[in-house]
Write an enzyme that holds these catalytic residues in place. Structure first.
Site, PDB file in Angstrom:
ATOM      1  N   ALA A   1       2.952   8.493 -20.471  1.00 36.27           N
ATOM      2  CA  ALA A   1       1.776   7.743 -20.042  1.00 36.27           C
ATOM      3  C   ALA A   1       2.017   6.613 -19.051  1.00 36.27           C
ATOM      4  O   ALA A   1       1.108   6.266 -18.296  1.00 36.27           O
ATOM      5  CB  ALA A   1       1.058   7.173 -21.268  1.00 36.27           C
TER       6      ALA A   1
ATOM      7  N   PRO B   1       2.568   4.161 -16.016  1.00 37.17           N
ATOM      8  CA  PRO B   1       2.137   2.803 -16.386  1.00 37.17           C
ATOM      9  C   PRO B   1       0.780   2.704 -17.057  1.00 37.17           C
ATOM     10  O   PRO B   1       0.338   1.606 -17.380  1.00 37.17           O
ATOM     11  CB  PRO B   1       2.122   2.082 -15.042  1.00 37.17           C
ATOM     12  CG  PRO B   1       1.740   3.139 -14.063  1.00 37.17           C
ATOM     13  CD  PRO B   1       2.407   4.395 -14.553  1.00 37.17           C
TER      14      PRO B   1
ATOM     15  N   GLY C   1      -2.404   4.418 -16.038  1.00 38.98           N
ATOM     16  CA  GLY C   1      -3.639   4.690 -15.317  1.00 38.98           C
ATOM     17  C   GLY C   1      -4.451   5.806 -15.935  1.00 38.98           C
ATOM     18  O   GLY C   1      -5.667   5.687 -16.125  1.00 38.98           O
ATOM     19  N   LYS C   2      -3.788   6.905 -16.261  1.00 38.55           N
ATOM     20  CA  LYS C   2      -4.504   8.040 -16.842  1.00 38.55           C
ATOM     21  C   LYS C   2      -4.967   7.732 -18.268  1.00 38.55           C
ATOM     22  O   LYS C   2      -6.004   8.232 -18.717  1.00 38.55           O
ATOM     23  CB  LYS C   2      -3.629   9.287 -16.784  1.00 38.55           C
ATOM     24  CG  LYS C   2      -3.337   9.743 -15.352  1.00 38.55           C
ATOM     25  CD  LYS C   2      -2.433  10.962 -15.311  1.00 38.55           C
ATOM     26  CE  LYS C   2      -2.184  11.419 -13.883  1.00 38.55           C
ATOM     27  NZ  LYS C   2      -1.409  10.439 -13.094  1.00 38.55           N
TER      28      LYS C   2
ATOM     29  N   ARG D   1       9.154   0.753 -19.523  1.00 43.09           N
ATOM     30  CA  ARG D   1       7.884   1.163 -18.913  1.00 43.09           C
ATOM     31  C   ARG D   1       6.700   0.947 -19.851  1.00 43.09           C
ATOM     32  O   ARG D   1       5.563   0.840 -19.387  1.00 43.09           O
ATOM     33  CB  ARG D   1       7.968   2.627 -18.475  1.00 43.09           C
ATOM     34  CG  ARG D   1       8.786   2.837 -17.222  1.00 43.09           C
ATOM     35  CD  ARG D   1       9.091   4.303 -16.973  1.00 43.09           C
ATOM     36  NE  ARG D   1       7.908   5.131 -16.884  1.00 43.09           N
ATOM     37  CZ  ARG D   1       7.175   5.293 -15.774  1.00 43.09           C
ATOM     38  NH1 ARG D   1       7.519   4.657 -14.658  1.00 43.09           N
ATOM     39  NH2 ARG D   1       6.120   6.081 -15.763  1.00 43.09           N
TER      40      ARG D   1
ATOM     41  N   ASP E   1       1.506  14.451 -18.058  1.00 43.13           N
ATOM     42  CA  ASP E   1       1.757  14.126 -16.655  1.00 43.13           C
ATOM     43  C   ASP E   1       3.276  14.085 -16.528  1.00 43.13           C
ATOM     44  O   ASP E   1       3.897  13.024 -16.625  1.00 43.13           O
ATOM     45  CB  ASP E   1       1.106  12.795 -16.294  1.00 43.13           C
ATOM     46  CG  ASP E   1       1.161  12.515 -14.809  1.00 43.13           C
ATOM     47  OD1 ASP E   1       1.100  13.467 -14.022  1.00 43.13           O
ATOM     48  OD2 ASP E   1       1.279  11.332 -14.425  1.00 43.13           O
TER      49      ASP E   1
ATOM     50  N   CYS F   1       3.284  15.785  -9.803  1.00 45.45           N
ATOM     51  CA  CYS F   1       3.016  15.349  -8.426  1.00 45.45           C
ATOM     52  C   CYS F   1       4.097  15.928  -7.514  1.00 45.45           C
ATOM     53  O   CYS F   1       4.683  15.226  -6.700  1.00 45.45           O
ATOM     54  CB  CYS F   1       2.935  13.827  -8.325  1.00 45.45           C
ATOM     55  SG  CYS F   1       4.410  12.951  -8.886  1.00 45.45           S
TER      56      CYS F   1
END
Length: 517
Positions: free
Chosen positions: A113, A115, A117-118, A141, A181, A234
């Site tokens: 997860a 930083p 944002g999602k 983190r 992610d 990404c």
């Protein structure tokens, strides 16, 4: 083009795309990157933000709450940012949560997860209902992750610093929505972050594949029957994208790819790019990867992303069945490689007479009584300063009080960063409200509040930690309540933090580590 891309990367992309498409792809590196913000609909509606926005907004096609903004405007330098009204996020990064189809009441795991944002996007879709467990394996983190959970006013989140395997032992087949992610080679972010291009060979595709394989295998053990997983990266490499989805389907025949409804500019996955050695003998599984999605920087206003929605074909659990599952006891994790945190989830003492206990048990009961006394400090504060006490499980972590969305026993044995919404600290018998409590409230939930002006500079002065002169008439309060005491400080009606009013002055309670610089 000033950006230097690795030669091996360029040769591979040319082979995958073909000469004409490759030239279009390369031209994107000569264009400026796109900046975006996403409205935090936990605090403000999109329509209300449009009326309030200090920026010119252009809609992002795949995210109703997302907007392109001019990066030169520095959206992080505005009081509304410090009120958690929007999150600064790369536009393509908003896509994975949008395709997860999160509904209020879902139980969601954001497995990688930081930083955060999602996770903030997930929480906005939950609207305070259900539970979000947000995790990152890196202890460092999780600091940014926890701060973002707090800044955006999320009440129903638990922050963990664990391995996926440890979470699976405590939450087997528990979550009905999971976001992965995944850590990846980052090829899609080269334009945004030149350092990723420089480090591409060190963070090799092969190393990332090994991590992705492990994460996906554990995710299947975490998902409830009928649930959904969104896997995103990404990067452009098929080894990290289509290959990983194909292998997951091969190992988990009770899953299927849910074909994406492609937004303008989105492209389908590429079964023809599969490199897995078993793809040729399993064409029906390979064909499913066409239902994945690819975001290309030369086809959209954003960076590169890959998306896949995986659905378990078992019977979906109803809300009642999931609630029953939540109440089931879970055995504490054994053999974790992490050192356990303090045992902050103690059983409350039972009422009625008790038989004489051994000395160590009498000490435990005394500790429980002490914890209940500390929790009473929180309840007294809530009664005196809030119109209603927030719902949830009140738990102690040292002298810190949290409202957790989960029963106590569910977190035993896990390395917990935040067991829930941090509401404050008990010290020397007195309760001191925490900054996250203020950010998680609505202004109409506080018995005292004072709104600050942006135009006159009051909001920025508050964010810098200054003492403010505020006349009594500006302290809005419940009927019959004196103005002296803790006041919820707001800007345009949205909470910024706490202050203490006395004799026309607001003593600033904004935490030093959060201040405007």
């Amino acid at each position: 083009m000033a950006l230097q891309l690795p030669l091996e990367f360029l040769n591979r992309m040319n082979a995958l795309l073909g000469e004409e498409e490759f030239q279009r792809f390369m031209s994107s590196y000569n264009k400026p990157r796109f900046a975006g913000i996403r409205v935090n609909t936990l605090k403000i509606s999109v329509d209300d933000f449009r009326k309030l926005s200090p920026f010119e907004l252009r809609s992002i096609p795949w995210c109703e709450s997302g907007f392109y903004v001019d990066e030169g405007l520095k959206p992080g330098k505005h009081p509304y940012y410090h009120a958690g009204l929007y999150y600064i996020q790369e536009p393509s990064a908003m896509a994975p949560v949008e395709v997860l189809d999160i509904q209020p009441g879902d139980r969601v795991l954001d497995l990688c997860a930081a930083p955060g944002g999602k996770s903030t996007q997930i929480a906005a879709k939950l609207q305070g209902e259900g539970v979000l467990v947000t995790n990152d394996i890196s202890a460092d983190r999780t600091k940014a992750l926890a701060k973002n959970i707090e800044l955006y006013g999320i009440r129903n989140a638990v922050v963990l610093n664990e391995t996926p395997e440890a979470i699976a032992r405590s939450f087997p087949h528990y979550f009905n929505k999971i976001l992965i992610d995944a850590p990846c080679s980052g090829e899609g972010m080269f334009r945004k972050d030149e350092d990723m291009a420089r480090q591409w060979e060190r963070h090799s595709v092969q190393k990332c594949v090994l991590m992705q394989q492990d994460i996906l295998r554990v995710a299947a053990q975490l998902l409830a029957p009928g649930g959904m997983i969104v896997y995103s990266t990404c990067t452009f490499s098929p080894e990290e994208n289509e290959d990983r989805i194909f292998e997951f389907l091969l190992e988990n025949p009770d899953f299927e790819v849910v074909p994406l409804k492609l937004k303008p500019g989105f492209q389908p996955g590429h079964p023809d790019w599969l490199t897995h050695p078993l793809a040729v003998s399993n064409p029906e599984l390979g064909d499913q990867t066409a239902g994945c999605g690819r975001l290309w920087p030369h086809r959209i206003d954003g960076e590169g992303h890959f998306l896949a929605v995986l659905r378990h074909q078992g019977q979906h659990l109803t809300a009642e069945e999931m609630s029953l599952k939540q109440s089931e006891a879970v055995e504490p994790l054994r053999g974790s490689s992490f050192k356990q945190e303090e045992e902050f989830l103690k059983e409350a003492p039972r009422k009625g007479k008790r038989k004489e206990k051994p000395r160590h048990q009498r000490h435990s009961n005394s500790q429980d009584d002490h914890e209940q006394e500390l929790l009473k400090g929180w309840l007294d504060f809530a009664a005196n300063h809030l119109l209603a006490a927030p719902q949830g499980h009140a738990v102690l972590f040292g002298g810190h009080v949290y409202i957790s969305p989960l029963p106590k026993d569910r977190l035993k044995g896990l390395k917990v960063v935040r067991p829930g919404w941090y509401v404050g600290t008990v010290s020397h018998g007195r309760f001191h409200p925490g900054h996250p409590l203020a950010l998680g409230l609505r202004s109409d939930e506080a018995k005292r509040r004072a709104d600050l002006s942006i135009e006159q500079g009051e909001a920025v002065r508050y964010l810098k930690g200054e003492t403010l002169e505020i006349p009594e008439a500006r302290v809005v309060r419940s009927s019959g309540l004196q103005p002296k005491g803790y006041v919820l400080i707001t800007v345009s009606g949205y909470p910024l933090g706490w202050g203490k009013w006395q004799d026309g002055m607001i003593k600033n309670e904004y935490p030093a580590g959060w201040r405007w610089t």
